[in-house]
Design a protein around this motif. Sequence first.
Motif, mmCIF file in Angstrom:
data_model
loop_
_atom_site.group_PDB
_atom_site.id
_atom_site.type_symbol
_atom_site.label_atom_id
_atom_site.label_comp_id
_atom_site.label_asym_id
_atom_site.label_seq_id
_atom_site.Cartn_x
_atom_site.Cartn_y
_atom_site.Cartn_z
ATOM 1 N N MET A 164 0.832 -1.209 0.000
ATOM 2 C CA MET A 164 0.000 0.000 0.000
ATOM 3 C C MET A 164 0.862 1.252 0.000
ATOM 4 N N LYS A 165 1.930 1.239 0.799
ATOM 5 C CA LYS A 165 2.813 2.403 0.876
ATOM 6 C C LYS A 165 3.516 2.639 -0.464
ATOM 7 N N LEU A 192 -6.340 2.826 -4.964
ATOM 8 C CA LEU A 192 -5.302 1.941 -4.437
ATOM 9 C C LEU A 192 -5.774 0.501 -4.322
ATOM 10 N N ILE A 193 -7.099 0.296 -4.235
ATOM 11 C CA ILE A 193 -7.614 -1.047 -3.979
ATOM 12 C C ILE A 193 -7.276 -1.998 -5.124
ATOM 13 N N GLY A 194 -7.537 -1.571 -6.344
ATOM 14 C CA GLY A 194 -7.273 -2.423 -7.506
ATOM 15 C C GLY A 194 -5.827 -2.870 -7.606
ATOM 16 N N PRO A 195 -4.842 -1.944 -7.607
ATOM 17 C CA PRO A 195 -3.440 -2.367 -7.677
ATOM 18 C C PRO A 195 -3.002 -3.270 -6.531
ATOM 19 N N VAL A 196 -3.519 -3.007 -5.320
ATOM 20 C CA VAL A 196 -3.129 -3.848 -4.178
ATOM 21 C C VAL A 196 -3.635 -5.275 -4.363
ATOM 22 N N VAL A 197 -4.900 -5.433 -4.765
ATOM 23 C CA VAL A 197 -5.473 -6.771 -4.965
ATOM 24 C C VAL A 197 -4.754 -7.502 -6.097
ATOM 25 N N ILE A 198 -4.539 -6.818 -7.211
ATOM 26 C CA ILE A 198 -3.851 -7.438 -8.351
ATOM 27 C C ILE A 198 -2.426 -7.830 -7.974
#
Length: 254
Positions: A164-165, A192-198
């Motif tokens: 996340m950071k 940020l949610i999409g990139p973190v999950v992917i």
Amino acid sequence: MTSISLYVDKKSIVHDVDFLTKLIYCCVFIVAPIITGAVILGTFSFLVSLILIISGGALKKFMPIVALSLFVLLSVIIIQSAFIQGYHDVLFTIGPVHFYREGLIHASSIVVRFLDILLAFSLIVLTTHPADMVETLQRKGLSHRIGYVILSVFQIIPQMAQTMKTISDAQRSRGLETEGNIFIRAKAFLPLIGPVVINSLIGTRERAMALEARAFSAEVKHTYFRDEPDYRYKTPVRLILLLLLIVSIAWRLL
């Protein structure tokens, strides 16, 4: 190198204790106050664990864990002292809400037990390397597949926080506004949610491929990269902990 676990890498008398002894300590210091039902013993267990965490230099990493639990503890105190039926001794009143002495006493016992459990488990997690935990259990017969799952659980929260950071810094460098009031922060959180999950899915796939390339599923005798820790005072410490548990059971029975 950034740590991807909650483990605090320091030299202390707490870090020198082997994982099984810490696990026995955790079980005894959680079960003994529950068996006796004594708030004093729960408070004693809580203070001992806190002193051990401080002596292990892990207080800085422990404070955010407590901060995350404050909302739960505050909710328990309010609900138990103000909204549970059957109490009669009003201690104080805030507006139309009455807070009862019996409820506060009951809430305090719950809070003490919760903190006792939290501190005991935190002592293990913060002062024991995850690899030492898993390898010790595997030497005792635990499946290496289950060991990998346990190791992943200890690493997933710090790893996602680091991801996340990194993604937040990348988005900020591209002009995304992430600082400000709560509405700006909420608006910045969604991209940020999409990139973190992917990223998590890609990382899981890459780790699975790397493990299979190293014959993780092979049904053979596994070797260990780390030496088994040998705490020379483990026998007397374990006997003392066992004696404490026996005394707690006897106290309850008598």
